[in-house]
Motif scaffolding. Structure first.
Motif, mmCIF file in Angstrom:
data_model
loop_
_atom_site.group_PDB
_atom_site.id
_atom_site.type_symbol
_atom_site.label_atom_id
_atom_site.label_comp_id
_atom_site.label_asym_id
_atom_site.label_seq_id
_atom_site.Cartn_x
_atom_site.Cartn_y
_atom_site.Cartn_z
ATOM 1 N N ASP A 50 0.798 -1.215 0.000
ATOM 2 C CA ASP A 50 0.000 0.000 0.000
ATOM 3 C C ASP A 50 0.834 1.271 0.000
ATOM 4 O O ASP A 50 0.284 2.359 -0.131
ATOM 5 C CB ASP A 50 -0.948 0.006 1.203
ATOM 6 N N SER A 51 2.140 1.159 0.203
ATOM 7 C CA SER A 51 2.967 2.362 0.224
ATOM 8 C C SER A 51 3.355 2.800 -1.177
ATOM 9 O O SER A 51 3.938 3.867 -1.345
ATOM 10 C CB SER A 51 4.231 2.121 1.053
ATOM 11 N N SER A 77 2.700 4.101 -4.917
ATOM 12 C CA SER A 77 1.790 4.785 -5.832
ATOM 13 C C SER A 77 2.592 5.855 -6.544
ATOM 14 O O SER A 77 3.766 6.078 -6.221
ATOM 15 C CB SER A 77 0.611 5.409 -5.079
ATOM 16 N N PRO A 124 3.983 7.103 -0.603
ATOM 17 C CA PRO A 124 3.160 6.562 0.483
ATOM 18 C C PRO A 124 1.870 7.333 0.729
ATOM 19 O O PRO A 124 1.060 6.937 1.550
ATOM 20 C CB PRO A 124 4.088 6.671 1.699
ATOM 21 N N TYR A 125 1.677 8.436 -0.016
ATOM 22 C CA TYR A 125 0.488 9.260 0.219
ATOM 23 C C TYR A 125 -0.705 8.834 -0.638
ATOM 24 O O TYR A 125 -1.806 9.350 -0.460
ATOM 25 C CB TYR A 125 0.823 10.732 -0.043
ATOM 26 N N ARG A 151 -2.512 5.880 -1.039
ATOM 27 C CA ARG A 151 -3.647 5.179 -0.416
ATOM 28 C C ARG A 151 -4.377 6.094 0.565
ATOM 29 O O ARG A 151 -5.596 6.039 0.679
ATOM 30 C CB ARG A 151 -3.167 3.913 0.282
ATOM 31 N N TRP A 152 -3.626 6.927 1.260
ATOM 32 C CA TRP A 152 -4.264 7.898 2.160
ATOM 33 C C TRP A 152 -5.143 8.852 1.361
ATOM 34 O O TRP A 152 -6.299 9.093 1.717
ATOM 35 C CB TRP A 152 -3.196 8.681 2.932
ATOM 36 N N ALA A 153 -4.607 9.380 0.243
ATOM 37 C CA ALA A 153 -5.377 10.322 -0.566
ATOM 38 C C ALA A 153 -6.636 9.653 -1.116
ATOM 39 O O ALA A 153 -7.719 10.250 -1.137
ATOM 40 C CB ALA A 153 -4.518 10.870 -1.707
ATOM 41 N N SER A 184 -8.328 7.418 0.220
ATOM 42 C CA SER A 184 -9.301 7.148 1.294
ATOM 43 C C SER A 184 -10.114 8.379 1.674
ATOM 44 O O SER A 184 -11.081 8.266 2.431
ATOM 45 C CB SER A 184 -8.570 6.634 2.542
ATOM 46 N N LEU A 185 -9.746 9.545 1.157
ATOM 47 C CA LEU A 185 -10.419 10.778 1.557
ATOM 48 C C LEU A 185 -11.813 10.907 0.950
ATOM 49 O O LEU A 185 -12.666 11.602 1.512
ATOM 50 C CB LEU A 185 -9.567 11.989 1.144
ATOM 51 N N ASN A 187 -9.479 6.692 -8.858
ATOM 52 C CA ASN A 187 -8.362 6.018 -8.193
ATOM 53 C C ASN A 187 -7.290 5.593 -9.188
ATOM 54 O O ASN A 187 -6.099 5.586 -8.852
ATOM 55 C CB ASN A 187 -8.856 4.802 -7.404
#
Length: 441
Positions: free
Chosen positions: A59-60, A62, A66-67, A69-71, A73-74, A340
């Motif tokens: 998941d790290s 992209s 590393p941002y 998967r976080w992005a 999820s927003l 995505n």
């Protein structure tokens, strides 16, 4: 940009299609890695190709490290104005709410209808009557367009707005998908050989009994930015220094201009944001103006209008067909995936023409096109298209199927997948033409 020896294109492996990894739909990154890619012969990209399985297991990873998967999820899933989020909502209510939000975010500038359409030239070629047209919008140089219809047409026929691609070729506009004589521009021959199986598909569409209008898009062809129009920035390209657009005389000059225009994309997009509008909003407004011109012709049945295009033309189809119900049938080719896919994998392969800020909070990308439900649409995708990941193209197809199911219009949607790279070849064209014949013919 380093100039390498060119080689003639041979369908389906021509440089025109193969070089899309150089500029795809108009890369806006000035990467040294691009310097060694020939504008005519494909070379494998020197950057890593993203692997969906790898991304799923780590998941790290992209395109933003590393941002990613976080992005991702927003955003709510489904987005807040998705019909999938409220499947029991009345279709007309959903469309009214969603269309209002999309139009607000796109912020298309008001253009009105051009007061005068000038016929610059008329002639007949290969069984088609052709008209070279121009019209003046409230800004920029006049828009040029080509209109094609069966020779001797008198009664009103269905109309098609044929939308040309991006392909990193801003110097050209409607010439990408048309042919007006046996002495065709060699570079456009290569372009059509690579992307279209050697076919000028707008011509073939007209031969089937349609009036086809092919306008230059915003910043392409007649609507492009000239060197001499720009000041205050320098791209470090001595080739362009102190030159005028009129001095462009060779294919090397055109390649240089296209590279310059690609670098210019992020500037254009930021400037449009500062103006309170968006690039997709401007393109939509200009395409709608062209659609109005087509619909008002005496040789066109305004109740039977359609649009289609590959790549950047497929993107234009998503927005135009999704937001303008005058389009009674549409075919989007080579531009369907998910937010995505862009966010995690492929944003760098696409033009700034794609992105409407904040829209992903409200609709998934395919749902922009889904706003036209229950009106018919076909989406064509290529399994090996490196501008997208296949799982996300398949997810987009599933989303559109669900939207049309909820709209009780399952037969009005077709999503088709073909083997091969980024293209709209003879087989795909035959399917697209048959779709138009079914709904408009």
């Amino acid at each position: 940009m380093k100039k390498e020896p060119s080689t003639p294109a041979q369908a389906p492996q021509s440089g025109s299609r193969r070089r899309f990894m150089k500029s795809s739909l108009g890369w806006t990154l000035s990467l040294p890695l691009l310097a060694d890619l020939s504008p005519f012969a494909y070379s494998p990209p020197s950057f890593p190709t993203h692997n969906t399985a790898m991304l799923a297991s780590d998941d790290s990873k992209s395109i933003i490290g590393p941002y990613g998967r976080w992005a991702a999820s927003l955003r709510p899933d489904p987005p807040t104005l998705s019909l999938r989020a409220t499947p029991r909502k009345k279709l007309s209510t959903w469309k009214k709410e969603a269309l209002a939000k999309v139009k607000e975010l796109m912020a298309s500038p008001p253009l009105g209808v051009p007061a005068t359409v000038t016929v610059e030239k008329k002639y007949t070629y290969d069984g088609l009557d052709m008209e070279e047209l121009s019209w003046q919008l409230p800004y920029g140089r006049p828009t040029k367009a080509l209109l094609l219809k069966p020779e001797g047409t008198s009664k009103p026929l269905p109309g098609i707005l044929a939308l040309h691609d991006h392909s990193g070729e801003k110097y050209y506009g409607y010439a990408k998908i048309t042919r007006t004589s046996d002495q065709q521009d060699r570079h456009m021959q290569e372009h059509q050989a690579g992307y279209y199986g050697g076919i000028a598909w707008a011509n073939e569409m007209a031969k089937r009994g349609y009036v086809v209008l092919v306008p230059d898009a915003f910043l392409f062809g007649s609507r492009r930015v000239y060197y001499e129009d720009v000041e205050g920035i320098s791209w470090g390209m001595t080739k362009t220094n102190n030159r005028s657009d009129a001095e462009i005389s060779s294919q090397e000059d055109i390649n240089t201009y296209n590279a310059w225009a690609s670098d210019h994309e992020h500037v254009v997009s930021k400037s449009l944001f500062c103006a309170g509008t968006t690039w997709p909003g401007v393109v939509l407004a200009e395409d709608q103006a062209a659609l109005t011109i087509l619909s008002q012709r005496s040789d066109v049945d305004a109740n039977r209008l359609g649009c289609a295009g590959l790549s950047g033309g497929g993107l234009r189809t998503v927005y135009l067909a999704g937001l303008d119900e005058r389009i009674r049938c549409a075919v989007s080719v080579g531009f369907m995936s998910t937010w995505n896919d862009f966010l995690l994998h492929k944003a760098y392969t696409h033009t700034w023409m794609v992105y409407t800020p904040l829209l992903p909070n409200y609709l998934e990308f395919p749902e922009i096109l889904g706003l036209r439900a229950p009106l018919p649409v076909m989406v064509q995708s290529n399994n090996q298209d490196r501008l997208y990941t296949l799982p996300e193209m398949q997810k987009a197809d599933a989303i559109l199927r669900e939207v049309y199911d909820l709209a009780k219009a399952s037969d009005a949607y077709q999503g088709r997948f073909y083997d091969g790279d980024h293209k709209f070849d003879a087989t795909m064209q035959a399917d697209a033409f048959a779709w138009f014949d079914r709904w408009l013919g």
